[in-house]
Motif scaffolding. Structure first.
Motif, mmCIF file in Angstrom:
data_model
loop_
_atom_site.group_PDB
_atom_site.id
_atom_site.type_symbol
_atom_site.label_atom_id
_atom_site.label_comp_id
_atom_site.label_asym_id
_atom_site.label_seq_id
_atom_site.Cartn_x
_atom_site.Cartn_y
_atom_site.Cartn_z
ATOM 1 N N GLU A 187 -10.192 100.401 -2.488
ATOM 2 C CA GLU A 187 -9.159 99.895 -1.771
ATOM 3 C C GLU A 187 -9.817 99.257 -0.305
ATOM 4 O O GLU A 187 -10.431 99.923 0.398
ATOM 5 C CB GLU A 187 -8.077 100.924 -1.423
ATOM 6 C CG GLU A 187 -7.396 101.502 -2.691
ATOM 7 C CD GLU A 187 -6.467 102.400 -2.369
ATOM 8 O OE1 GLU A 187 -6.058 102.788 -1.141
ATOM 9 O OE2 GLU A 187 -5.805 103.029 -3.154
ATOM 10 N N PRO A 188 -9.156 98.069 -0.007
ATOM 11 C CA PRO A 188 -9.723 97.258 1.145
ATOM 12 C C PRO A 188 -9.402 98.283 2.257
ATOM 13 O O PRO A 188 -8.359 98.981 2.522
ATOM 14 C CB PRO A 188 -8.937 95.969 1.248
ATOM 15 C CG PRO A 188 -8.373 95.849 -0.182
ATOM 16 C CD PRO A 188 -7.995 97.353 -0.624
ATOM 17 N N LEU A 189 -10.515 98.326 3.231
ATOM 18 C CA LEU A 189 -10.295 99.047 4.508
ATOM 19 C C LEU A 189 -9.368 98.152 5.412
ATOM 20 O O LEU A 189 -9.378 97.346 5.780
ATOM 21 C CB LEU A 189 -11.807 99.174 5.260
ATOM 22 C CG LEU A 189 -11.594 99.633 6.826
ATOM 23 C CD1 LEU A 189 -11.802 101.046 6.641
ATOM 24 C CD2 LEU A 189 -12.731 99.153 7.465
ATOM 25 N N PRO A 190 -8.537 99.359 6.168
ATOM 26 C CA PRO A 190 -7.204 98.961 6.858
ATOM 27 C C PRO A 190 -7.999 98.469 8.276
ATOM 28 O O PRO A 190 -7.799 99.265 9.316
ATOM 29 C CB PRO A 190 -6.145 99.684 6.772
ATOM 30 C CG PRO A 190 -7.016 101.044 6.514
ATOM 31 C CD PRO A 190 -8.162 100.512 5.518
ATOM 32 N N ALA A 195 -15.890 95.957 7.551
ATOM 33 C CA ALA A 195 -16.666 97.035 8.272
ATOM 34 C C ALA A 195 -17.277 96.199 9.348
ATOM 35 O O ALA A 195 -17.467 96.917 10.411
ATOM 36 C CB ALA A 195 -17.884 97.717 7.300
ATOM 37 N N ASN A 196 -17.925 95.036 8.959
ATOM 38 C CA ASN A 196 -18.332 94.468 10.282
ATOM 39 C C ASN A 196 -17.551 94.071 11.258
ATOM 40 O O ASN A 196 -17.850 94.133 12.431
ATOM 41 C CB ASN A 196 -19.120 92.968 9.673
ATOM 42 C CG ASN A 196 -20.398 93.057 9.175
ATOM 43 O OD1 ASN A 196 -21.323 94.207 9.865
ATOM 44 N ND2 ASN A 196 -20.700 92.617 8.110
ATOM 45 N N GLY A 216 -16.737 94.904 -2.504
ATOM 46 C CA GLY A 216 -17.524 93.778 -2.140
ATOM 47 C C GLY A 216 -17.677 92.997 -0.895
ATOM 48 O O GLY A 216 -17.952 93.785 0.013
ATOM 49 N N GLU A 217 -17.663 91.639 -0.895
ATOM 50 C CA GLU A 217 -17.981 91.135 0.224
ATOM 51 C C GLU A 217 -16.528 91.189 1.401
ATOM 52 O O GLU A 217 -17.025 91.297 2.434
ATOM 53 C CB GLU A 217 -18.140 89.497 -0.041
ATOM 54 C CG GLU A 217 -19.379 88.988 -0.648
ATOM 55 C CD GLU A 217 -20.441 89.269 0.046
ATOM 56 O OE1 GLU A 217 -20.601 89.310 1.218
ATOM 57 O OE2 GLU A 217 -21.505 89.938 -0.622
ATOM 58 N N LEU A 218 -15.615 91.399 0.748
ATOM 59 C CA LEU A 218 -14.511 91.645 1.947
ATOM 60 C C LEU A 218 -14.829 92.892 2.627
ATOM 61 O O LEU A 218 -14.563 93.209 3.672
ATOM 62 C CB LEU A 218 -13.294 91.795 1.057
ATOM 63 C CG LEU A 218 -12.040 92.147 1.828
ATOM 64 C CD1 LEU A 218 -11.653 91.288 3.062
ATOM 65 C CD2 LEU A 218 -10.675 92.171 0.967
ATOM 66 N N ALA A 239 -19.782 99.733 1.596
ATOM 67 C CA ALA A 239 -19.824 98.664 2.744
ATOM 68 C C ALA A 239 -20.684 99.276 4.068
ATOM 69 O O ALA A 239 -21.691 98.832 4.619
ATOM 70 C CB ALA A 239 -19.018 97.918 2.819
ATOM 71 N N PRO A 240 -19.960 100.189 4.427
ATOM 72 C CA PRO A 240 -20.254 100.919 5.715
ATOM 73 C C PRO A 240 -21.884 101.474 5.581
ATOM 74 O O PRO A 240 -22.794 101.551 6.580
ATOM 75 C CB PRO A 240 -19.561 102.087 6.147
ATOM 76 C CG PRO A 240 -18.558 102.454 4.852
ATOM 77 C CD PRO A 240 -18.537 100.932 3.947
#
Length: 416
Positions: free
Chosen positions: A132-135, A104-105, A97-99, A59-60
């Motif tokens: 893994e989702p970004l904290p 990141a945004n 994905g979109e999450l 994502a980034p």
């Protein structure tokens, strides 16, 4: 420990006018370690980058590419240049994905609000575990600490703040005189595994205080990457997050508006030399590495075929484990050359050397080659493999390391 790569000395890393650096310990993966980095840029700065070619890019990476493109499209008197870079370690925000894009945004917006700029003026970067989702809450909570600590002389801490499985920080500085003007440049990099040409699980940031027009910087970053970060391989895996950024802060006296200026070539060569130093530092610190190898392929018909063969040797697990064992099982190198994809290669003209030892002559074992000579070279911590193709004048060099038991252990335990 890294192979023949001494620790950088903080006092030797020169501040670059036009960029301030701050870090935080946000506890993204582990407590009490630097894991968030903010690099604040002067309004005069131009930024260019190259990124992973992995289709599963993080994502980034997607956001940084979009923000860079927007900054270029809106450049000019009314444009809003890139204002800051935001880096986190401990989480790659890849395969999310979109999450992942939303998270990141969210971090970009939070940093932008605290710096008084637009979110599109922030470039995010992440490195660490994939899927893994970004904290994001932890990253955002660390921003005040990073911003409060912003200062020009903070490069050593910056190098530590982007490490993952690295055993040591990687950083360097150079001061050069170009066109009568002093140019100061400092860079950092990280990476130890998932390293393969076309960038890898590496991050690289190099800043200098010249003023460089955007189209010129775009060419410069590609040249520097092609001759440094795209010439290294550790394990043949191309990561999802790799990024190499050049920052021309515009705070110095030197100004370059065209690649035709004689000063451009001098700046290009200085930037490329430092980039190669940072790239080689990654290979020297390869996961479990005990040896550093330069693979030089000469007398090729073109650079592309030289690179194919050099990469084929450098990627081969059989070659790399032989080097780890100091075992001169050098037929493995010939096999890697043979399957490199140069279909019209005449192996009967090929010659192979280990440092000064002539191993294979005209496609077969050199009658004068003695295995003890090969073993003597293989026991060294730095080795040069040289292949002569007898097809032309082209050459290419790739840098790699051996593959040890520790590589397996490090990657088996990476998430624990």
């Amino acid at each position: 420990m890294a192979v023949n790569s001494p620790l950088p000395i903080a006092a030797d890393l020169k501040p670059v006018a036009g960029i301030e650096i701050g870090y935080a310990e946000a506890g993204i993966k582990k407590p009490n370690r630097k894991d968030v980095l903010v690099m604040k840029l002067a309004p005069t700065a131009t930024v260019a980058g190259v990124f992973t070619l992995n289709r599963f890019c993080a994502a980034p990476v997607q956001i940084s590419k979009a923000h860079l493109a927007a900054a270029r499209a809106n450049s000019g008197a009314s444009g809003k240049p890139i204002a800051a870079l935001l880096v986190n370690t401990g989480n790659a925000n890849a395969g999310t994905g979109e999450l992942g894009l939303s998270l990141a945004n969210e971090t970009c917006a939070a940093l932008a609000a605290q710096l008084g700029v637009d979110a599109a003026q922030i470039l995010p970067f992440s490195t660490g575990v994939i899927l893994e989702p970004l904290p994001a809450a932890k990253v955002i909570a660390g921003l005040p600490q990073a911003i409060a600590g912003l200062k020009a002389d903070n490069w050593y801490n910056a190098a530590e703040a982007i490490m993952t499985t690295d055993t040591q920080p990687k950083a360097g500085s150079r001061t050069v005189t170009i066109g009568g003007h002093t140019v100061t440049m400092t860079g950092i990099s990280k990476g130890a595994g998932m390293i393969k040409p076309n960038m890898a699980t590496m991050l690289g940031y190099l800043a200098f205080d010249a003023k460089v027009a955007q189209p010129v910087l775009d060419q410069l970053v590609k040249h520097a990457a092609d001759h440094s970060f795209n010439c290294i391989t550790i394990d043949g895996d191309t990561s999802t997050n790799d990024s190499f950024m050049l920052i021309a802060t515009g705070a110095g006296a030197l100004e370059i508006t065209s690649v035709e200026q004689p000063e451009y070539a001098q700046l290009r060569d200085a930037v490329t030399e430092l980039s190669l130093f940072l790239a080689q530092a990654i290979v020297r610190d390869g996961e479990g590495a005990t040896k550093f190898m330069s693979i030089i392929v000469e007398e090729g018909a073109n650079v592309e075929e030289c690179r194919k063969i050099a990469y084929s040797i450098g990627h081969s697990p059989l070659v790399k484990t032989a080097f780890f064992a100091s075992d001169p099982n050098l037929g493995r190198i010939l096999a890697a050359i043979g399957y490199a994809g140069v279909d019209d290669l005449d192996v009967s003209k090929l010659n192979l050397y280990l440092d000064d030892v002539w191993v294979a002559k005209n496609g077969g074992r050199n009658p004068d080659y003695k295995e003890e000579d090969g073993q003597r070279i293989m026991k060294q911590s730095e080795i040069t493999v040289r292949v002569k193709l007898a097809r032309g004048a082209a050459t290419a060099t790739v840098y790699t390391c051996d593959l040890s038991h520790d590589y397996v252990s490090i990657n088996a335990d990476y998430r624990s």
